[in-house]
Motif scaffolding. Structure first.
Motif, PDB file in Angstrom:
ATOM      1  N   TRP A 174      11.632  -4.665 -12.065  1.00 58.94           N
ATOM      2  CA  TRP A 174      11.374  -4.706 -10.628  1.00 58.94           C
ATOM      3  C   TRP A 174      10.235  -3.760 -10.265  1.00 58.94           C
ATOM      4  O   TRP A 174      10.053  -2.712 -10.892  1.00 58.94           O
ATOM      5  N   ARG A 175       9.502  -4.093  -9.218  1.00 64.00           N
ATOM      6  CA  ARG A 175       8.510  -3.202  -8.650  1.00 64.00           C
ATOM      7  C   ARG A 175       8.619  -3.292  -7.130  1.00 64.00           C
ATOM      8  O   ARG A 175       8.772  -4.392  -6.570  1.00 64.00           O
ATOM      9  N   GLY A 176       8.567  -2.130  -6.489  1.00 69.59           N
ATOM     10  CA  GLY A 176       8.700  -2.132  -5.039  1.00 69.59           C
ATOM     11  C   GLY A 176       8.614  -0.741  -4.470  1.00 69.59           C
ATOM     12  O   GLY A 176       8.004   0.161  -5.053  1.00 69.59           O
ATOM     13  N   VAL A 177       9.263  -0.544  -3.332  1.00 69.93           N
ATOM     14  CA  VAL A 177       9.173   0.695  -2.562  1.00 69.93           C
ATOM     15  C   VAL A 177      10.561   1.324  -2.466  1.00 69.93           C
ATOM     16  O   VAL A 177      11.538   0.635  -2.162  1.00 69.93           O
ATOM     17  N   ARG A 178      10.636   2.619  -2.748  1.00 69.76           N
ATOM     18  CA  ARG A 178      11.896   3.344  -2.579  1.00 69.76           C
ATOM     19  C   ARG A 178      12.183   3.513  -1.089  1.00 69.76           C
ATOM     20  O   ARG A 178      11.274   3.658  -0.264  1.00 69.76           O
ATOM     21  N   PHE A 179      13.462   3.559  -0.777  1.00 74.94           N
ATOM     22  CA  PHE A 179      13.827   3.627   0.630  1.00 74.94           C
ATOM     23  C   PHE A 179      13.477   4.968   1.258  1.00 74.94           C
ATOM     24  O   PHE A 179      13.271   5.059   2.466  1.00 74.94           O
ATOM     25  N   ALA A 187       0.811  -1.221   0.000  1.00 73.44           N
ATOM     26  CA  ALA A 187       0.000   0.000   0.000  1.00 73.44           C
ATOM     27  C   ALA A 187       0.843   1.270   0.000  1.00 73.44           C
ATOM     28  O   ALA A 187       0.314   2.363  -0.225  1.00 73.44           O
ATOM     29  N   LEU A 188       2.149   1.143   0.216  1.00 74.38           N
ATOM     30  CA  LEU A 188       3.035   2.301   0.179  1.00 74.38           C
ATOM     31  C   LEU A 188       3.214   2.776  -1.267  1.00 74.38           C
ATOM     32  O   LEU A 188       2.918   2.039  -2.209  1.00 74.38           O
ATOM     33  N   PRO A 189       3.697   4.011  -1.471  1.00 71.84           N
ATOM     34  CA  PRO A 189       3.976   4.477  -2.840  1.00 71.84           C
ATOM     35  C   PRO A 189       4.872   3.491  -3.573  1.00 71.84           C
ATOM     36  O   PRO A 189       5.889   3.036  -3.027  1.00 71.84           O
ATOM     37  N   GLN A 190       4.487   3.155  -4.804  1.00 69.39           N
ATOM     38  CA  GLN A 190       5.176   2.116  -5.561  1.00 69.39           C
ATOM     39  C   GLN A 190       6.025   2.712  -6.685  1.00 69.39           C
ATOM     40  O   GLN A 190       5.694   3.755  -7.247  1.00 69.39           O
ATOM     41  N   ALA A 191       7.116   2.029  -6.980  1.00 65.55           N
ATOM     42  CA  ALA A 191       8.015   2.441  -8.061  1.00 65.55           C
ATOM     43  C   ALA A 191       8.334   1.229  -8.922  1.00 65.55           C
ATOM     44  O   ALA A 191       8.354   0.095  -8.433  1.00 65.55           O
ATOM     45  N   SER A 192       8.585   1.469 -10.200  1.00 62.80           N
ATOM     46  CA  SER A 192       8.961   0.397 -11.128  1.00 62.80           C
ATOM     47  C   SER A 192      10.213   0.813 -11.881  1.00 62.80           C
ATOM     48  O   SER A 192      10.450   2.005 -12.123  1.00 62.80           O
ATOM     49  N   GLN A 193      11.011  -0.168 -12.261  1.00 63.13           N
ATOM     50  CA  GLN A 193      12.217   0.110 -13.026  1.00 63.13           C
ATOM     51  C   GLN A 193      12.647  -1.136 -13.787  1.00 63.13           C
ATOM     52  O   GLN A 193      12.231  -2.256 -13.448  1.00 63.13           O
ATOM     53  N   LYS A 194      13.473  -0.925 -14.779  1.00 58.42           N
ATOM     54  CA  LYS A 194      14.055  -2.002 -15.562  1.00 58.42           C
ATOM     55  C   LYS A 194      15.562  -1.823 -15.528  1.00 58.42           C
ATOM     56  O   LYS A 194      16.095  -0.867 -16.086  1.00 58.42           O
ATOM     57  N   THR A 195      16.256  -2.729 -14.844  1.00 51.76           N
ATOM     58  CA  THR A 195      17.694  -2.606 -14.662  1.00 51.76           C
ATOM     59  C   THR A 195      18.361  -3.968 -14.823  1.00 51.76           C
ATOM     60  O   THR A 195      17.715  -5.005 -14.704  1.00 51.76           O
ATOM     61  N   ALA A 225      19.953   5.872  -3.392  1.00 55.39           N
ATOM     62  CA  ALA A 225      20.226   5.936  -4.833  1.00 55.39           C
ATOM     63  C   ALA A 225      18.910   5.834  -5.597  1.00 55.39           C
ATOM     64  O   ALA A 225      17.988   5.121  -5.167  1.00 55.39           O
ATOM     65  N   PRO A 226      18.773   6.520  -6.729  1.00 58.00           N
ATOM     66  CA  PRO A 226      17.488   6.560  -7.438  1.00 58.00           C
ATOM     67  C   PRO A 226      17.004   5.213  -7.940  1.00 58.00           C
ATOM     68  O   PRO A 226      15.811   5.056  -8.209  1.00 58.00           O
ATOM     69  N   ASP A 227      17.901   4.232  -8.070  1.00 57.31           N
ATOM     70  CA  ASP A 227      17.474   2.919  -8.553  1.00 57.31           C
ATOM     71  C   ASP A 227      17.539   1.843  -7.474  1.00 57.31           C
ATOM     72  O   ASP A 227      17.421   0.650  -7.766  1.00 57.31           O
ATOM     73  N   ALA A 228      17.704   2.247  -6.220  1.00 53.67           N
ATOM     74  CA  ALA A 228      17.671   1.287  -5.118  1.00 53.67           C
ATOM     75  C   ALA A 228      16.230   1.140  -4.635  1.00 53.67           C
ATOM     76  O   ALA A 228      15.478   2.116  -4.596  1.00 53.67           O
ATOM     77  N   MET A 229      15.844  -0.075  -4.278  1.00 55.69           N
ATOM     78  CA  MET A 229      14.490  -0.286  -3.786  1.00 55.69           C
ATOM     79  C   MET A 229      14.391  -1.573  -2.988  1.00 55.69           C
ATOM     80  O   MET A 229      15.263  -2.457  -3.077  1.00 55.69           O
ATOM     81  N   LEU A 230      13.321  -1.668  -2.220  1.00 52.79           N
ATOM     82  CA  LEU A 230      12.918  -2.924  -1.615  1.00 52.79           C
ATOM     83  C   LEU A 230      11.841  -3.490  -2.529  1.00 52.79           C
ATOM     84  O   LEU A 230      10.709  -2.999  -2.553  1.00 52.79           O
ATOM     85  N   ALA A 231      12.203  -4.490  -3.319  1.00 50.66           N
ATOM     86  CA  ALA A 231      11.317  -5.008  -4.367  1.00 50.66           C
ATOM     87  C   ALA A 231      10.477  -6.165  -3.852  1.00 50.66           C
ATOM     88  O   ALA A 231      10.953  -7.010  -3.092  1.00 50.66           O
ATOM     89  N   HIS A 232       9.226  -6.192  -4.295  1.00 53.03           N
ATOM     90  CA  HIS A 232       8.334  -7.306  -3.972  1.00 53.03           C
ATOM     91  C   HIS A 232       7.820  -8.012  -5.223  1.00 53.03           C
ATOM     92  O   HIS A 232       7.107  -9.018  -5.122  1.00 53.03           O
ATOM     93  N   ALA A 233       8.171  -7.495  -6.408  1.00 51.65           N
ATOM     94  CA  ALA A 233       7.728  -8.108  -7.659  1.00 51.65           C
ATOM     95  C   ALA A 233       8.848  -8.052  -8.681  1.00 51.65           C
ATOM     96  O   ALA A 233       9.682  -7.139  -8.668  1.00 51.65           O
ATOM     97  N   MET A 234       8.876  -9.044  -9.572  1.00 50.19           N
ATOM     98  CA  MET A 234       9.896  -9.134 -10.598  1.00 50.19           C
ATOM     99  C   MET A 234       9.259  -9.629 -11.888  1.00 50.19           C
ATOM    100  O   MET A 234       8.516 -10.614 -11.880  1.00 50.19           O
ATOM    101  N   ASP A 235       9.519  -8.908 -12.969  1.00 48.86           N
ATOM    102  CA  ASP A 235       9.006  -9.281 -14.280  1.00 48.86           C
ATOM    103  C   ASP A 235       7.489  -9.479 -14.276  1.00 48.86           C
ATOM    104  O   ASP A 235       6.955 -10.443 -14.844  1.00 48.86           O
TER     105      ASP A 235
END
Length: 233
Positions: free
Chosen positions: A123-128, A100-108, A164-174
């Protein structure tokens, strides 16, 4: 070392004639299917044309490693993420609250220190920064320990590194929730560093006054695992 050793072939592909010829053309006269030779071959494929690399299994799939098998099991109903240490407000989050926290997505890209990579991981997850906001680190906090359900695995980042802008605690992948082997329910993603920093099965974030040596740093690996700039690479 997160995601660094082959499993029982679940992600593997047979080495076909085209791949074999490509290896010969690239100057590899033989393949020995041991750990060290596999890693050397993985690095050697980087000099081959993309059309040849596409046919070679090295670097094309994940090699999953556990320091204390079997993989930890995630129970959505009982798992909690604890944020504590040098903070004003210790926090405990359920899995639903994490989502439920603000979510972020990235491809790295993901890089293992042994030489293989997986390109374009989604990846999809929450920024620190959003996790920081919940707990409010004290001025004395300088780093974070990421504690895995897979004891004794732990690793640490400075607060600056975690932001870092691409660091996250991810809970989803692909496009799917993390699989058990990839660290469900949550894992640290730090694309600028080698994979052993990517703690899987995260259950606790502890703010500390300084960076602590993690599982692999205690065994001789660099504390700052920058891709291309550490561990002799």
């Amino acid at each position: 070392m997160a995601d660094t050793a082959p499993t029982d072939g679940e992600d593997g592909r047979p080495l076909g004639r085209r791949a074999f010829l490509g290896l010969v053309a690239g100057g590899l006269s033989s393949l020995a299917w041991g750990g060290q030779a596999l890693d050397l071959a993985s690095q050697a494929t980087r000099v081959l044309p993309e059309s040849v690399r596409a046919a070679i299994p090295f670097g094309q799939g994940w090699r999953i490693y556990a320091v204390n098998p079997p993989y930890p099991a995630f129970d959505r109903a009982t798992w909690r993420l604890r944020i504590d240490g040098l903070v004003e407000r210790p926090v405990t989050l359920t899995y639903a609250q994490l989502l439920a926290l603000p979510q972020a997505s990235q491809k790295t890209d993901f890089h293992c220190v042994t030489g293989w990579s997986v390109d374009g991981v989604r990846w999809r997850g929450v920024r620190f920064r959003d996790l920081f906001a919940l707990a409010s680190p004290l001025p004395s906090a300088r780093a974070i320990d990421f504690v895995s359900m897979e004891a004794p695995y732990v690793d640490s980042l400075t607060l600056g590194q975690a932001l870092a802008p691409d660091a996250m605690l991810a809970h989803a992948m692909d496009g799917r929730p993390l699989a058990r082997k990839h660290g469900a329910p949550a894992r640290l993603v730090m694309p600028q560093m080698y994979g052993y920093k990517g703690v899987k099965w995260v259950q606790r974030l502890t703010f500390t006054s300084g960076v602590n040596d993690g599982y692999w740093e205690q065994r001789g690996y660099d504390r700052d695992a920058w891709v291309g700039g550490s561990n002799g690479r």
